[in-house]
Design a protein around this motif. Sequence first.
Motif, PDB file in Angstrom:
ATOM      1  N   LYS A   5       7.296   4.503 -11.839  1.00 61.27           N
ATOM      2  CA  LYS A   5       6.000   5.065 -12.243  1.00 61.27           C
ATOM      3  C   LYS A   5       5.126   5.326 -11.018  1.00 61.27           C
ATOM      4  O   LYS A   5       4.327   6.279 -11.003  1.00 61.27           O
ATOM      5  N   ASN A   6       5.281   4.500  -9.988  1.00 58.26           N
ATOM      6  CA  ASN A   6       4.478   4.622  -8.778  1.00 58.26           C
ATOM      7  C   ASN A   6       5.133   5.489  -7.712  1.00 58.26           C
ATOM      8  O   ASN A   6       4.646   5.557  -6.578  1.00 58.26           O
ATOM      9  N   GLY A   7       6.264   6.130  -8.063  1.00 60.18           N
ATOM     10  CA  GLY A   7       6.869   7.094  -7.158  1.00 60.18           C
ATOM     11  C   GLY A   7       7.948   6.575  -6.231  1.00 60.18           C
ATOM     12  O   GLY A   7       8.183   7.152  -5.169  1.00 60.18           O
ATOM     13  N   TYR A   8       8.631   5.485  -6.629  1.00 63.82           N
ATOM     14  CA  TYR A   8       9.654   4.914  -5.761  1.00 63.82           C
ATOM     15  C   TYR A   8      10.917   4.547  -6.532  1.00 63.82           C
ATOM     16  O   TYR A   8      10.870   4.249  -7.721  1.00 63.82           O
ATOM     17  N   GLU A  68       0.824  -1.191   0.000  1.00 68.55           N
ATOM     18  CA  GLU A  68       0.000   0.000   0.000  1.00 68.55           C
ATOM     19  C   GLU A  68       0.858   1.241   0.000  1.00 68.55           C
ATOM     20  O   GLU A  68       1.860   1.327   0.692  1.00 68.55           O
ATOM     21  N   ASP A  69       0.477   2.222  -0.784  1.00 69.82           N
ATOM     22  CA  ASP A  69       1.163   3.496  -0.839  1.00 69.82           C
ATOM     23  C   ASP A  69       0.867   4.277   0.425  1.00 69.82           C
ATOM     24  O   ASP A  69      -0.295   4.419   0.816  1.00 69.82           O
ATOM     25  N   ALA A  83       8.261   0.514 -10.309  1.00 68.50           N
ATOM     26  CA  ALA A  83       8.289   1.312  -9.088  1.00 68.50           C
ATOM     27  C   ALA A  83       8.449   2.797  -9.404  1.00 68.50           C
ATOM     28  O   ALA A  83       7.836   3.652  -8.757  1.00 68.50           O
ATOM     29  N   LYS A 124      13.352   0.283  -0.792  1.00 72.00           N
ATOM     30  CA  LYS A 124      12.351   1.120  -1.449  1.00 72.00           C
ATOM     31  C   LYS A 124      12.438   2.523  -0.874  1.00 72.00           C
ATOM     32  O   LYS A 124      12.393   2.696   0.350  1.00 72.00           O
ATOM     33  N   ASP A 170      11.009   6.607  -1.307  1.00 71.46           N
ATOM     34  CA  ASP A 170      10.073   7.548  -1.909  1.00 71.46           C
ATOM     35  C   ASP A 170      10.854   8.529  -2.775  1.00 71.46           C
ATOM     36  O   ASP A 170      11.792   9.183  -2.322  1.00 71.46           O
ATOM     37  N   TRP A 175       3.859   6.434 -19.966  1.00 68.21           N
ATOM     38  CA  TRP A 175       4.530   7.186 -18.906  1.00 68.21           C
ATOM     39  C   TRP A 175       6.024   7.169 -19.207  1.00 68.21           C
ATOM     40  O   TRP A 175       6.629   6.095 -19.309  1.00 68.21           O
ATOM     41  N   TYR A 191       6.565   3.160 -19.390  1.00 68.38           N
ATOM     42  CA  TYR A 191       5.532   2.175 -19.083  1.00 68.38           C
ATOM     43  C   TYR A 191       4.386   2.407 -20.061  1.00 68.38           C
ATOM     44  O   TYR A 191       3.952   3.551 -20.283  1.00 68.38           O
ATOM     45  N   GLU A 239       6.721  -5.409  -9.502  1.00 77.14           N
ATOM     46  CA  GLU A 239       6.583  -4.196  -8.693  1.00 77.14           C
ATOM     47  C   GLU A 239       7.833  -3.332  -8.820  1.00 77.14           C
ATOM     48  O   GLU A 239       7.761  -2.112  -8.941  1.00 77.14           O
TER      49      GLU A 239
END
Length: 409
Positions: free
Chosen positions: A337-340, A76-77, A335, A377, A379, A222, A249, A331
């Motif tokens: 693309k999802n901010g990590y 979960e973010d 990552a 991981k 941020d 992206w 992506y 994942e």
Amino acid sequence: MNRERIIAIVAQARAGQATDEELQELADALDRDADGSVTSAMEESLQQGRQQIALPGREKADRMLADILETGQVLEDPGEEAETPAVIAPLKPGWKRYGRAVAAAAAILLLAGATYFLLRQSPRPEEAPVAGTNPLAPAAEGLPAGKKAVLTLANGATVMLDEQHNDTITRQGNTSIVKKEDGRLAYQPGNAAATGLALRNKVSTPRGGQYQVDLADGSRVWLNAASSLLFPVDFSGHERVVELDGEAYFEVAPDNSRPFMVKAGQTTVQVLGTHFSVSAYSDETLQKTTLLEGKIKVLAGNTGYQLQPGQQVVFDKIRAGSKLVPQANTEEAVAWKNGYFQFSGADATVLLREISRWYNIEVVFNGIPAGYELSGKIDRSIRLSSIVTALREGGVHCTLEDNRLIVNK
């Protein structure tokens, strides 16, 4: 270390009152956790903590902690919260045997309110600061990347997208090029028939930039930092072909009559409609194509593959060979693309190059930090200075001077 002591330290950490010595004590216990009793005690403490009144901002962190302890990964973010320091925890070689213990170590850092970043390395002597240098010069605080890109039109004209107002930018053929309110670039075909002209545009992100593009066929792309995508203004032929340099992506709109193709270095990907990631930076040895949904055909060098979801093809430019990874870490592949930043046993130089692209800095290697395997991981919204501080505390000998990160062996 008995169960009551473990539960007490976790409770202290949740309240923001655990000392560095207590967290180290818990980390040492995890290192010896052959039977999983320490991890189990941490889970019990978390359950007890949830029955109490939570501190402001702890709810999401507690859910992340539960995911880490149960599955070994964050599911979960954490959402938009105040910036927390990045932390690098040196792990001893024996920790490789205990997947959940490593995850629980990440949980310790999460409990302490820190973005976690685990560094597996051999013990190294403490490095004294070099006289006359400031490892964190104020001028080099380093803000993370933002939505920045340059649009190059078919006639060679350029548009700085981050400076452009949210509105129609121009029209090429029957296609309107619009910057949406959320900042993405959208190609919107008109009602008239396609002109048949082979008009192509290019969107390029600089170091320190990223961008999202909606193509005329409904596909969405992206772009990561320091990347470019060359594509037709409209797709009037029998196939949809784009060219990538860097990392992107793709969520491709289905169209059985017109296959979608991505050309990236020595790799060509052919799809009908699916979700996948391609990483093909010119300064990286490995090119990776990872499938998340649907099916794709990949030609890596002279070898062809047909991928199922969760699989990855890796092409090695130096060896001119490729391989199939049947169970890839999807994942990790998306990552960014999802901010990590996310790495599992990656070479330190790979991460440092990723950091250089994201923060628009130059990395100078005065000797490669050999033997460092990175897992964790981070941020991508935190400042560069926080990451550099964590690298130094974890044993990576580096200094930040002006716009250069200098790494010493």
